[in-house]
Design an enzyme around this catalytic site. Structure first.
Site, PDB file in Angstrom:
ATOM      1  N   CYS A  18       0.854  -1.185   0.000  1.00  0.00           N
ATOM      2  CA  CYS A  18       0.000   0.000   0.000  1.00  0.00           C
ATOM      3  C   CYS A  18       0.892   1.237   0.000  1.00  0.00           C
ATOM      4  O   CYS A  18       1.865   1.288   0.760  1.00  0.00           O
ATOM      5  CB  CYS A  18      -0.894  -0.006   1.241  1.00  0.00           C
ATOM      6  SG  CYS A  18      -2.011   1.411   1.306  1.00  0.00           S
ATOM      7  N   HIS A  26     -10.125   1.319   1.192  1.00  0.00           N
ATOM      8  CA  HIS A  26      -9.581   2.630   1.567  1.00  0.00           C
ATOM      9  C   HIS A  26     -10.709   3.653   1.746  1.00  0.00           C
ATOM     10  O   HIS A  26     -10.724   4.414   2.712  1.00  0.00           O
ATOM     11  CB  HIS A  26      -8.634   3.165   0.484  1.00  0.00           C
ATOM     12  CG  HIS A  26      -7.209   2.733   0.645  1.00  0.00           C
ATOM     13  ND1 HIS A  26      -6.494   2.920   1.804  1.00  0.00           N
ATOM     14  CD2 HIS A  26      -6.353   2.140  -0.226  1.00  0.00           C
ATOM     15  CE1 HIS A  26      -5.268   2.450   1.643  1.00  0.00           C
ATOM     16  NE2 HIS A  26      -5.160   1.970   0.422  1.00  0.00           N
ATOM     17  N   HIS A  43      -9.200  -3.604  -2.470  1.00  0.00           N
ATOM     18  CA  HIS A  43      -8.237  -2.813  -1.683  1.00  0.00           C
ATOM     19  C   HIS A  43      -8.623  -1.323  -1.701  1.00  0.00           C
ATOM     20  O   HIS A  43      -8.607  -0.663  -0.652  1.00  0.00           O
ATOM     21  CB  HIS A  43      -6.832  -3.041  -2.263  1.00  0.00           C
ATOM     22  CG  HIS A  43      -5.724  -2.299  -1.580  1.00  0.00           C
ATOM     23  ND1 HIS A  43      -4.680  -2.945  -0.948  1.00  0.00           N
ATOM     24  CD2 HIS A  43      -5.466  -0.965  -1.461  1.00  0.00           C
ATOM     25  CE1 HIS A  43      -3.841  -2.036  -0.447  1.00  0.00           C
ATOM     26  NE2 HIS A  43      -4.296  -0.824  -0.755  1.00  0.00           N
ATOM     27  N   GLU A  44      -8.973  -0.808  -2.894  1.00  0.00           N
ATOM     28  CA  GLU A  44      -9.275   0.637  -3.006  1.00  0.00           C
ATOM     29  C   GLU A  44     -10.623   0.977  -2.372  1.00  0.00           C
ATOM     30  O   GLU A  44     -10.756   2.015  -1.717  1.00  0.00           O
ATOM     31  CB  GLU A  44      -9.227   1.095  -4.469  1.00  0.00           C
ATOM     32  CG  GLU A  44      -7.885   0.903  -5.172  1.00  0.00           C
ATOM     33  CD  GLU A  44      -6.682   1.374  -4.380  1.00  0.00           C
ATOM     34  OE1 GLU A  44      -6.797   2.382  -3.654  1.00  0.00           O
ATOM     35  OE2 GLU A  44      -5.626   0.723  -4.464  1.00  0.00           O
TER      36      GLU A  44
HETATM   37 NI    NI Z   1      -3.499   1.081  -0.394  1.00  0.00          NI
END
Ligand code: NI
Length: 182
Positions: free
Chosen positions: A101, A147, A143-144
């Site tokens: 990341c 976030h 993953h995004e």
């Molecule tokens: Ni990340």
């Protein structure tokens, strides 16, 4: 313009992000932000970037993987920009894969993710899209979107014993990956 990528510990990465209202879609400020996010992601050799990683609490993400130096052994996918993304289906089949990341530079960890997902989002042109993706591309979307919801890949690691400093990761896989620290 390359933006500063904020690091883990900054409260914006744990906070809520706001959906982009329809009337902001055509705004120059949004277009400028996305342009800057794409150049920031490319400069940092990332495969994805969420707006809160550049200190903007908005539900915007960009992703791209083409001959990426930080992820050399994964399938490519083209540049994509999504506003207000929402994952609507997760496959029950999951697979473990290595993630890093840009907000946690210098580390990699093994993360189980659904191998196939369906998500909905708006494009910058205001078009609603629904896509089903699998493999590494599905991993990056998860993953995004994580976030944008205030989560990191480390929150998804059931076993922290795989967490690896990049120096050791490079040695293990005979790679020479460097994460930018700024
Ligand atoms: Ni990340």
């Amino acid at each position: 313009m390359n933006l500063k990528i904020v690091k883990i510990g900054n409260p914006i990465l744990r906070g809520k992000t706001s959906p982009i209202p329809a009337k902001r879609l055509a705004s120059l400020s949004l277009k400028g932000l996305i342009k800057d996010m794409v150049s920031t992601m490319r400069h940092a050799q990332g495969v994805g970037l969420a707006a809160n990683q550049v200190d903007q609490g908005l539900r915007v993400m960009v992703m791209e993987c083409r001959g990426n130096k930080r992820y050399p052994r994964v399938a490519s996918f083209p540049l994509q920009v999504y506003l207000n993304p929402k994952i609507t289906h997760y496959s029950t089949r999951r697979e473990k894969g290595w993630e890093g990341c840009l907000s946690i530079p210098g580390f990699r960890g093994l993360v189980p993710r659904s191998s196939k997902i369906t998500f909905e989002a708006l494009t910058l042109e205001g078009r609603k899209v629904r896509r089903t993706v699998s493999g590494f591309e599905a991993r990056v979307v998860q993953h995004e979107v994580d976030h944008l919801n205030g989560f990191f890949y480390v929150d998804r690691m059931p076993d922290f014993r795989s967490w690896t400093h990049l120096e050791e990761f490079n040695r293990k896989y005979r790679l020479n990956i460097r994460d930018r620290r700024r």
